[in-house]
Design a protein around this motif. Structure first.
Motif, PDB file in Angstrom:
ATOM      1  N   VAL A1293       0.920  -1.312   0.058  1.00  0.00           N
ATOM      2  CA  VAL A1293      -0.060  -0.006   0.084  1.00  0.00           C
ATOM      3  C   VAL A1293       0.737   1.288  -0.123  1.00  0.00           C
ATOM      4  O   VAL A1293       0.792   2.312  -0.536  1.00  0.00           O
ATOM      5  N   GLU A1294       2.094   1.156   0.934  1.00  0.00           N
ATOM      6  CA  GLU A1294       3.025   2.150   0.615  1.00  0.00           C
ATOM      7  C   GLU A1294       4.387   1.449   1.088  1.00  0.00           C
ATOM      8  O   GLU A1294       4.382   0.545   1.365  1.00  0.00           O
ATOM      9  N   GLY A1295       5.637   2.182   0.686  1.00  0.00           N
ATOM     10  CA  GLY A1295       6.844   1.580   1.007  1.00  0.00           C
ATOM     11  C   GLY A1295       7.122   0.551  -0.024  1.00  0.00           C
ATOM     12  O   GLY A1295       6.532   0.292  -1.144  1.00  0.00           O
ATOM     13  N   THR A1296       8.161  -0.107   0.077  1.00  0.00           N
ATOM     14  CA  THR A1296       8.863  -1.112  -1.096  1.00  0.00           C
ATOM     15  C   THR A1296       9.798  -2.028  -0.398  1.00  0.00           C
ATOM     16  O   THR A1296      10.219  -1.865   0.921  1.00  0.00           O
ATOM     17  N   ILE A1297      10.309  -2.897  -1.166  1.00  0.00           N
ATOM     18  CA  ILE A1297      11.207  -3.580  -0.502  1.00  0.00           C
ATOM     19  C   ILE A1297      12.477  -3.780  -1.924  1.00  0.00           C
ATOM     20  O   ILE A1297      12.185  -3.829  -3.070  1.00  0.00           O
ATOM     21  N   PHE A1298      13.632  -3.922  -1.194  1.00  0.00           N
ATOM     22  CA  PHE A1298      14.847  -3.896  -2.217  1.00  0.00           C
ATOM     23  C   PHE A1298      15.525  -5.364  -1.948  1.00  0.00           C
ATOM     24  O   PHE A1298      15.687  -5.792  -0.974  1.00  0.00           O
ATOM     25  N   ILE A1299      15.921  -5.886  -3.160  1.00  0.00           N
ATOM     26  CA  ILE A1299      16.924  -7.060  -2.848  1.00  0.00           C
ATOM     27  C   ILE A1299      18.154  -6.714  -3.781  1.00  0.00           C
ATOM     28  O   ILE A1299      18.025  -6.431  -4.918  1.00  0.00           O
ATOM     29  N   ASP A1300      19.378  -6.729  -3.236  1.00  0.00           N
ATOM     30  CA  ASP A1300      20.526  -6.215  -3.786  1.00  0.00           C
ATOM     31  C   ASP A1300      20.504  -4.889  -4.437  1.00  0.00           C
ATOM     32  O   ASP A1300      20.741  -4.929  -5.568  1.00  0.00           O
ATOM     33  N   GLY A1301      19.578  -3.874  -3.837  1.00  0.00           N
ATOM     34  CA  GLY A1301      19.558  -2.979  -4.252  1.00  0.00           C
ATOM     35  C   GLY A1301      18.439  -2.615  -5.625  1.00  0.00           C
ATOM     36  O   GLY A1301      18.328  -1.568  -6.096  1.00  0.00           O
ATOM     37  N   VAL A1302      17.791  -3.576  -5.874  1.00  0.00           N
ATOM     38  CA  VAL A1302      16.633  -3.456  -6.874  1.00  0.00           C
ATOM     39  C   VAL A1302      15.442  -3.383  -6.285  1.00  0.00           C
ATOM     40  O   VAL A1302      15.009  -4.257  -5.399  1.00  0.00           O
ATOM     41  N   ASP A1303      14.718  -2.503  -6.639  1.00  0.00           N
ATOM     42  CA  ASP A1303      13.192  -2.341  -6.105  1.00  0.00           C
ATOM     43  C   ASP A1303      12.429  -3.300  -6.921  1.00  0.00           C
ATOM     44  O   ASP A1303      12.240  -3.313  -7.982  1.00  0.00           O
ATOM     45  N   ILE A1304      11.962  -4.321  -5.938  1.00  0.00           N
ATOM     46  CA  ILE A1304      11.234  -5.315  -6.529  1.00  0.00           C
ATOM     47  C   ILE A1304       9.933  -5.105  -7.126  1.00  0.00           C
ATOM     48  O   ILE A1304       9.245  -5.590  -7.971  1.00  0.00           O
ATOM     49  N   THR A1305       9.322  -3.964  -6.911  1.00  0.00           N
ATOM     50  CA  THR A1305       7.913  -3.544  -7.260  1.00  0.00           C
ATOM     51  C   THR A1305       8.209  -2.931  -8.942  1.00  0.00           C
ATOM     52  O   THR A1305       6.986  -2.684  -9.462  1.00  0.00           O
ATOM     53  N   LYS A1306       9.389  -2.642  -9.163  1.00  0.00           N
ATOM     54  CA  LYS A1306       9.708  -2.089 -10.408  1.00  0.00           C
ATOM     55  C   LYS A1306       9.835  -3.283 -11.539  1.00  0.00           C
ATOM     56  O   LYS A1306      10.025  -3.018 -12.651  1.00  0.00           O
ATOM     57  N   ILE A1307      10.055  -4.441 -11.279  1.00  0.00           N
ATOM     58  CA  ILE A1307      10.537  -5.801 -12.106  1.00  0.00           C
ATOM     59  C   ILE A1307       9.331  -6.399 -12.507  1.00  0.00           C
ATOM     60  O   ILE A1307       8.308  -6.495 -11.411  1.00  0.00           O
ATOM     61  N   GLY A1308       9.518  -7.326 -13.333  1.00  0.00           N
ATOM     62  CA  GLY A1308       8.427  -8.376 -13.633  1.00  0.00           C
ATOM     63  C   GLY A1308       8.156  -9.560 -12.624  1.00  0.00           C
ATOM     64  O   GLY A1308       9.414  -9.827 -12.000  1.00  0.00           O
ATOM     65  N   LEU A1309       7.148  -9.695 -12.565  1.00  0.00           N
ATOM     66  CA  LEU A1309       6.911 -10.893 -11.433  1.00  0.00           C
ATOM     67  C   LEU A1309       7.493 -12.243 -11.567  1.00  0.00           C
ATOM     68  O   LEU A1309       8.092 -12.918 -10.882  1.00  0.00           O
ATOM     69  N   HIS A1310       7.492 -12.478 -12.865  1.00  0.00           N
ATOM     70  CA  HIS A1310       8.315 -13.828 -13.431  1.00  0.00           C
ATOM     71  C   HIS A1310       9.748 -13.724 -13.018  1.00  0.00           C
ATOM     72  O   HIS A1310      10.432 -14.434 -12.396  1.00  0.00           O
ATOM     73  N   ASP A1311      10.419 -12.538 -13.131  1.00  0.00           N
ATOM     74  CA  ASP A1311      11.694 -12.448 -12.986  1.00  0.00           C
ATOM     75  C   ASP A1311      12.201 -12.307 -11.360  1.00  0.00           C
ATOM     76  O   ASP A1311      12.993 -12.781 -10.964  1.00  0.00           O
ATOM     77  N   LEU A1312      11.285 -11.727 -10.680  1.00  0.00           N
ATOM     78  CA  LEU A1312      11.514 -11.782  -9.238  1.00  0.00           C
ATOM     79  C   LEU A1312      11.158 -13.370  -8.748  1.00  0.00           C
ATOM     80  O   LEU A1312      11.999 -13.763  -7.872  1.00  0.00           O
ATOM     81  N   ARG A1313      10.135 -13.762  -9.029  1.00  0.00           N
ATOM     82  CA  ARG A1313       9.623 -15.082  -8.410  1.00  0.00           C
ATOM     83  C   ARG A1313      10.661 -16.203  -8.788  1.00  0.00           C
ATOM     84  O   ARG A1313      11.112 -17.068  -7.951  1.00  0.00           O
ATOM     85  N   SER A1314      11.012 -16.348  -9.960  1.00  0.00           N
ATOM     86  CA  SER A1314      12.103 -17.122 -10.348  1.00  0.00           C
ATOM     87  C   SER A1314      13.400 -17.050 -10.041  1.00  0.00           C
ATOM     88  O   SER A1314      14.334 -18.104 -10.067  1.00  0.00           O
ATOM     89  N   SER A1315      13.790 -15.818  -9.216  1.00  0.00           N
ATOM     90  CA  SER A1315      15.184 -15.814  -8.796  1.00  0.00           C
ATOM     91  C   SER A1315      15.234 -15.929  -7.193  1.00  0.00           C
ATOM     92  O   SER A1315      16.335 -15.976  -6.835  1.00  0.00           O
ATOM     93  N   ILE A1316      14.228 -16.088  -6.581  1.00  0.00           N
ATOM     94  CA  ILE A1316      14.300 -16.259  -5.029  1.00  0.00           C
ATOM     95  C   ILE A1316      13.423 -17.777  -4.903  1.00  0.00           C
ATOM     96  O   ILE A1316      12.577 -18.064  -5.682  1.00  0.00           O
ATOM     97  N   SER A1317      13.668 -18.380  -3.890  1.00  0.00           N
ATOM     98  CA  SER A1317      13.328 -19.832  -3.460  1.00  0.00           C
ATOM     99  C   SER A1317      12.234 -19.762  -2.354  1.00  0.00           C
ATOM    100  O   SER A1317      12.497 -19.076  -1.361  1.00  0.00           O
TER     101      SER A1317
END
Length: 1484
Positions: A1293-1317
């Protein structure tokens, strides 16, 4: 007395007057037989009515009765007067006996009227039929009397007319019916109106008119529909079929159970066929009469034969009208019975199939739920369709025989040239049918395959989204759909088109060859009165022949379905004597509740090795038994054996009293939380509250939107794992059974909750203290409180005894407990901290010395214990709700449009199909119709030419023209069919399915939580089936009929312009009927579709919980619930069928009026200006066709509208708000990513759905690369939400999450979910091989997979499987062939394979035993995961005590976040109090 006093004697036809009958025939035969029949009917009915008690009647109804009796008394006096005149005054009457019989008959009628009115609920059928026939007879008699000599008969005529008049008035009152102003007390407001309708109401279906009227002005809902008759309720129908199945095959059983009505329908159909073939004969008579009349007007007339009477033509016109109306009434009664039989067959089958599913053996469980739903939705529906058209297989040949007899009378032996062509075409049809059958079977398999994949996709949607496997699953489904199903659909389309062309062409070929041969060899000229009746017969032939191909394929489909259903109904069942259950009301303390002696059990009857061997086991009332053992050693199997789910090979199992069961994977119904706990038992408030309190559910109820009245989605998807487990446990407790089986029900709950539940429910002071309890568990926290412990290994009870005796000897149990309490990770299981306090999570640690409550004998505890010991009274089953009580539709109502289907939907369908192909189809169809009309005009010209020349000379040019035009018509119809089937249908089928599938997979997880699987499966099976096979057919038929109807109006209008005057009123009536019909029929069809979904949803839901249903012995409740759903659907279905009959009878009446108007206009023209028989023949041939064309036009239009609803539903499904895009072209993620695994939450807040509260509030967290984080907190604190946020299952609703400095709300869901387990809390597996389950995308080689299996301790298990298939070992639907622990380990293997830098463990080891848990902890802490950031949610604190940092969540906020040592130093921290309870503070 029976002597004839008339000169003409007993002859039927008068020799003196043209076109008249003799008086003696009228009075002696006509009247006397009528009087005798009605008198006998009256006596018979009066005697049978005397025996039944009179019904209550209102004062209005009694006045109506008095009126009827008064009129009949007047008629009686008039009749007696007539008799007295005839006998005393010697009036000369042709026959005295009819004057004596008349008053006797009227007396009989008076008695019949009285008894029928007071004892029956509808008007007397005998009287309603008698009076109109009597009136007709009187009119014939009066005409004869008037033309003979009115002066002679003046008084008898007046008196007879007066008596008839009184009778007719009484008839009018009889039509009103005895219950016209009352709702009878023994009927509900929903009573079926058929019960009180009179015979005309039943024939005309006018009992539907109030509903139709309502439907035209407002939207109809289920509340407006009448009930089905009591004998048609699902319970009775299923019962009849079940009884028949005991001794007969399925075919025979269906006939025995529901065949009586069907046989009567067959009789009606044959009668209707006879009437329909009387029309060409009447046409022939009329045309012969016209030719004769014309000749008598224009040329010299032979004096020996009487001149044709002008009235004769009008009588033929009237007879055609009567024949047409009579045929309509009979045909519709046949249809209604056929459809009702179809409904009974489907309902009976659904009931029997459902009951069978409840006793299906485990050997048959490889039939997936998708297959079983298919049996119910597709196969049962096919048999229903067969009932609607099956009788054509009898009536078709009968119609063909009638046609040829009639043709022989017209054309002589040349007609048999046609027969030869027909006979030749039959083997051709059989050959095509055989090809179609093979293709259909193949197509059914393809459809099953796709449905199965769909149900897997829906069952595992959460995992598919978390792992980013959408593409792999879509690929699998589309491969079956596009490369198998649609390819077959194309072949089917081509064969069907050729078939259609063939059957359209054969009647034309038959007509052409018959005429050609007749003209060549016969000396008699082929004039219009031969040609047009013949054409009419050929048109009639077209229907049985065209339907022949459809019926053949229908019969074939039915045979395939019958085989499938028979296979299923004959499938092996659970062993009925697997256990012996003794029902007792009370069991004394210490009495044996369960005893198993020397028993062997296996899951499959054919298994070589038993799963459980040499089991000796008993439980007494009040005893608590703990069952321990490693993953896959048979703990759950032991409970299944007690329930009776396994096959007992040897030994005996005895269960006394009732059983309750909480399975390892809790089964939650799509209903409210309270309904899930009560589980069809009556609500006992005080005990219910105790159960809720004891199972620690009260705090959860506070959090749920509507408390315990909150609807939970299918499989309880809206609840957390812990909540599901506790609701299932509460259900087992509430049932107050004598034996309670709990399968690891504490694994999914937090440790402090586990202790609370153990103390309050399971333990020696718990609610269940007075019951026999068996708890399967991997935790040794409460080991000292069990009365006995049992240790299983590889299906054998290795050790059994109480805690002290087992600890005294060296064995598995002592080793297990010893290694846990003195090892390095000591008290791994004893570590179950306990919360006392309120829900807010304020923690009050327990005093150390207090935990051994069992030995504390203080009086307070003792009193408390005694209070719990008193067994609560057994619960009673609640009363089942009535049929109309709404069935829970799940969390979201099924989408249902109202009003007309929007034009946009049609446009979307045509766009999906291809506008060009569609336009071409329309053009070709119009051309075909023009060619057809031209052909008939060629015939008319030929007939007139022959009449003028008096021979068949000069026929060549006419017959050639007719032949070429016929050929053109056939080729054009074939082209139209190919265009529709191959070009339009397949393109639309592909596009709509692919769009819907894409929309479904892209839908957010919340959509699946709110929508029952059955509803989505219904879209993908039923609605896609409609788009594939039905829609193209009905659209093409509707357009063909529209063009045909237009051509009829043009032909008649151009020939008889006066007819156009009748078009206006008929058109108005037609359109009014259409308006009523389309509005009502559309809503009814929608109601039917929507009321069908709950049947399938309930079926698939029940299949998931078979063990629970059987354990609680609630089969009868679930069967009754299923029957309720079927009855609701029947209510909607029956009305939607009757509405078609209502329409048909009115439209065919319009058709009959058209025939009458045209014939009458012809007779008027004949007697005034003269008219040629060729024109009348042509026009009447079209008029006769008008009835069926008008009928089929509306039918086809409404079928289009009813079936286009499927497109509407599919389009709605594609419009679901999707998740964020799977890939962002502009936001490329650096590869490889993440490289280090740093995770940061910034001001992060989120909620599950816009209307709900925040679940995470302003979270700020920094997780360093390779850091191991443990996450703890109470149920509902937000632990799992944190993980879902990381995978963007819920968006911020507000705020965001970064993984290795990449804002995960800005990338495709498939790219995100296939990169973490992730290793999720509920392990999802699907049908396929082990390899496909571990690596669905197929990106790893076998060596890597074996390596992963070895690390999770499954390699040895896979290698030891009996078939030795290794990674190709099949896994059943839902992974049911593996134990829960093994399923969780497989999910671990997936995570190991991925080797991603961020790994999330969500209660990942909750279902495994302590040894395996320890091994997994070693892997996580080992070198393989050294550089991986791991977030672990845990119930067992020892698994996270050596994390780098611990995150304590509370109410969606970060309560504490630091290294465990630091948190333990602070004595006030929440974590410290948790650790103290777990006994971990001493180590640290």
């Amino acid at each position: 007395m029976s002597s004839c006093n008339d000169l003409e004697g007993w002859n039927a036809v008068s020799q003196l007057r043209s076109f008249d009958t003799t008086p003696c025939f009228e009075e002696g035969i006509l009247f006397s037989s009528l009087y005798a029949i009605i008198f006998l009917a009256g006596v018979f009915r009066t005697l049978s009515a005397c025996l039944s008690p009179p019904l209550n009647r209102t004062s209005k109804s009694l006045w109506l009765l008095r009126g009827k009796i008064l009129l009949l008394v007047l008629a009686l006096f008039t009749s007696l007067t007539n008799l007295i005149l005839a006998t005393l005054l010697h009036e000369s009457v042709p026959l005295l006996q009819s004057y004596i019989l008349e008053p006797i008959a009227i007396l009989g009628i008076a008695f019949l009227t009285y008894y029928n009115h007071t004892r029956a609920r509808n008007s007397s059928t005998a009287l309603l039929i008698y009076w109109p026939i009597y009136t007709l007879a009187v009119l014939i008699w009066v005409r004869t009397a008037v033309t003979k000599d009115l002066n002679l008969f003046r008084l008898p005529v007046a008196l007879k007319c007066a008596a008839g008049g009184f009778g007719l008035l009484s008839f009018t009152l009889e039509c009103i019916g005895p219950e016209f102003d009352q709702k009878s007390e023994h009927s509900s407001s929903h009573e079926s109106p058929v019960i009180t309708a009179n015979i005309f109401g039943i024939w005309a279906f006018s009992w539907m008119t109030p509903l139709m009227r309502k439907g035209a002005s407002q939207y109809i809902s289920e509340a407006d529909l009448p009930n089905v008759k009591p004998q048609d309720e699902c319970d009775n129908l299923g019962h009849r079929l079940k009884d028949a199945l005991k001794t007969h095959s399925l075919w025979k059983s269906l006939f025995i159970a529901y065949g009586k009505t069907y046989a009567f329908a067959a009789l009606l159909k044959l009668l209707s066929d006879c009437l329909s073939f009387s029309q060409p004969q009447l046409l022939r008579m009329l045309l012969s009469y016209i030719s004769a009349y014309q000749s008598s007007r224009l040329g010299p007339w032979n004096v020996e034969t009487a001149k044709p009477h002008p009235l004769e033509g009008f009588v033929y016109a009237a007879l055609m009208f009567v024949a047409s109306t009579g045929q309509t009434v009979i045909l519709n009664q046949y249809f209604q019975r056929a459809f009702e039989t179809g409904m009974r067959v489907r309902s009976g089958l659904v009931d029997v199939l459902y009951q069978k599913a409840l006793i299906l053996s485990n050997d048959e469980l490889d039939r997936t739920s998708g297959d079983l739903v298919n049996l119910m939705s597709v196969d049962a529906t096919r048999l229903q369709d067969f009932c609607q058209f099956g009788l054509i297989s009898i009536s078709g040949p009968f119609q063909i025989i009638l046609a040829f007899v009639s043709l022989y009378n017209l054309l002589g032996w040349p007609a048999f040239v046609g027969v030869a062509i027909m006979v030749f075409s039959v083997p051709l049809n059989t050959f095509i049918a055989r090809i179609l059958k093979r293709m259909q079977q193949e197509q059914m398999k393809n459809r099953d395959k796709r449905t199965r994949l769909m149900s897997e996709l829906l069952a595992n949607i959460k995992s598919i989204k978390l792992y980013g496997w959408e593409f792999a699953f879509i690929r699998k489904i589309l491969q079956v759909r596009n490369e198998q199903e649609l390819v077959m659909l194309k072949k089917l389309g081509i064969v069907t088109s050729l078939n259609q062309m063939l059957w359209g062409g054969i009647p034309l070929l038959v007509a052409f060859s018959s005429f050609a041969v007749a003209a060549t060899v016969s000396s008699k000229p082929l004039t219009s009165d031969v040609i047009f009746p013949a054409i009419s017969l050929f048109m009639l032939l077209q229907f049985p022949l065209a339907m022949f191909s459809q019926v053949t394929s229908n019969v074939i489909e039915s045979i395939v379905s019958i085989q499938r259903l028979s296979d299923y109904l004959n499938a092996s069942q659970l062993q009925p004597d697997a256990r012996k259950a003794i029902e007792t009301l009370s069991i004394a303390n210490g009495q044996e509740v369960l005893s198993i002696k020397d028993a062997d059990f296996s899951w499959s009857r054919t298994a070589v090795q038993p799963t459980l061997e040499g089991v000796n086991f008993s439980v007494r009332k009040g005893e608590l038994i703990g069952v321990f053992g490693k993953v896959g050693c048979g703990k759950t199997s032991l409970l299944s054996a007690i329930i009776g789910d396994m096959t007992r090979r040897e030994g005996e199992v005895l269960v006394r009293g009732t059983v309750a069961y909480a399975s390892q994977n809790p089964w939650i119904l799509s209903a409210t939380v309270r309904e899930n706990i009560l589980f069809s038992h009556e609500y006992d408030e005080s005990f219910y509250n105790m159960v809720v309190e004891a199972c620690a559910l009260a705090p959860d109820f506070v959090l749920l939107p509507q408390g315990d009245a909150t609807e939970v989605g299918e499989k309880g998807i809206t609840l957390s794992g812990g909540q599901r487990a506790r609701i299932a446990l509460a259900r087992a407790v509430y049932a107050r059974a004598d034996l309670v089986l709990l399968d690891d029900c504490l694994a999914a709950v937090d440790s402090h909750v586990a202790r609370h539940i153990f103390t309050q429910v399971i333990g020696p002071q718990g609610l269940l203290a007075s019951k026999a309890r068996i708890l399967v568990t991997n935790s040794i926290a409460f080991v000292q409180q069990f009365d006995r412990l049992v240790y299983l290994r590889r299906g054998i009870i290795l050790e059994s005894g109480d805690y002290t005796s087992l600890m005294a000897v060296e064995g598995e149990v002592s080793r297990l407990i010893y290694s846990r309490s003195h090892g390095s990770t000591s008290s791994s299981g004893t570590s179950t901290p306990y919360l006392i306090g309120d829900a807010s999570g304020s923690v009050t640690p327990i005093d150390e010395n207090q935990h051994n409550v069992a030995e504390d004998k203080s009086p307070v505890i003792l009193f408390e214990k005694l209070r719990r010991q008193t067994s609560f009274s057994k619960p009673k089953l609640a009363v089942l709700p009535s049929t109309r009580d709404s069935v829970s539709a799940g969390l979201s109502q099924e989408h249902k449009e109202q009003g007309r289907v929007k034009v946009a939907v049609y446009m979307e369908y045509i766009k999906a199909a291809s506008k060009t192909a569609f336009g071409l189809f329309m053009l070709v169809t119009v051309a075909g119709q023009v060619v057809s009309v031209s052909g008939n005009f060629a015939l008319r010209a030929w007939g007139e030419h022959n009449r003028e020349t008096g021979s068949n000379d000069g026929m060549f040019k006419y017959i050639t023209a007719y032949g070429l035009l016929s050929l053109g018509q056939v080729l054009l119809s074939g082209a139209a069919a190919i265009l529709v089937w191959v070009f339009c249908s397949i393109r639309s089928a592909r596009q709509l399915h692919d769009n819907m599938l894409d929309g479904l997979v892209r839908a957010p997880l919340s959509f699946f939580e709110l929508t029952p699987t059955g509803r989505i499966l219904n879209l993908f099976s039923r609605d896609i089936y409609v788009v594939d096979g039905i829609l193209a057919r009905v659209i093409s038929m509707a357009f063909r009929m529209f063009v045909a109807t237009c051509s009829i109006i043009v032909v008649i209008g151009s020939s008889f312009p006066l007819f156009l005057l009748a078009v206006a009123p008929l058109g108005w009536f037609y359109l009014t009927v259409m308006k009523y019909y389309l509005a009502t029929s559309r809503e009814l069809k929608r109601l039917d579709a929507v009321s069908r979904s709950p049947i399938f949803a309930w079926f698939s839901e029940s299949l998931a919980g078979l063990s629970t249903i059987r354990a609680f012995n609630q089969q009868s409740v679930f069967i009754a619930n299923n029957q309720r759903r079927v009855d609701r659907n029947q209510i909607c279905y029956l009305s939607s069928v009757s509405v078609n009959r209502w329409l048909s009878i009115r439209l065919e009446f319009v058709g009959a009026v058209i025939i009458w108007v045209v014939a009458t206009l012809a007779c008027v023209a004949l007697t005034t200006t003269g008219v040629d028989a060729g024109l009348v023949g042509l026009v009447l041939a079209y008029a006769l066709n008008a009835t069926s064309s008008l009928n089929w036009l509306v039918r086809a239009a409404s079928e289009v509208e009813q079936n286009i609803v499927s497109v509407e539903r599919i389009l709605h499904q594609t419009e679901i708000q999707p998740e964020a895009p799977l890939e962002h072209a502009d936001q490329a993620v650096p590869q490889p990513w993440p490289t280090s695994g740093a995770v940061e939450f910034r001001q992060y807040s989120t909620k599950y759905r816009p209307e709900l509260d925040l679940v995470l509030k302003k979270i700020n967290l920094n997780i360093e690369p390779s850091e191991k984080i443990g996450i703890v907190g109470r149920t509902g604190a937000g632990k799992s939400s944190l993980l879902l946020a990381l995978f963007r299952i819920i968006e911020p609703v507000e705020g965001t999450i970064f993984i290795d400095g990449v804002d995960i709300t800005k990338i495709g869901l498939h790219d995100l979910r296939s990169s973490i387990s992730i290793v999720p809390q509920t392990p999802d597996l699907f049908e396929g091989t082990l390899r496909e389950n571990i690596d669905p995308v197929g990106e790893y080689n076998d060596a890597d997979i074996w390596d992963a299996l070895a690390q999770v301790h499954l390699k040895q298990f896979v290698e030891s499987l009996p078939d030795g298939r290794g990674l190709d070992e099949p896994v059943r639907e839902g992974g049911s062939s593996l134990s829960s622990g093994q399923r969780q380990l497989l999910c671990f293997a997936r995570a190991l394979l991925r080797k991603s830098k961020v790994l999330v463990l969500d209660e990942a080891t909750s279902a495994v035993d302590l040894d395996t848990d320890k091994a997994i902890q070693d892997i996580i802490r080992g070198p393989g995961f050294k550089d991986v950031t791991i977030l672990t949610i845990a119930h067992r604190l020892n698994t996270i005590i050596d994390s780098d940092r611990v995150l304590v969540m509370s109410a969606g906020e970060v309560a504490e976040y630091d290294a465990p040592e630091k948190l333990l130093e602070n004595k006030d921290s929440i974590f410290y109090s948790l650790a103290t309870d777990a006994g971990l503070t001493t180590i640290s």
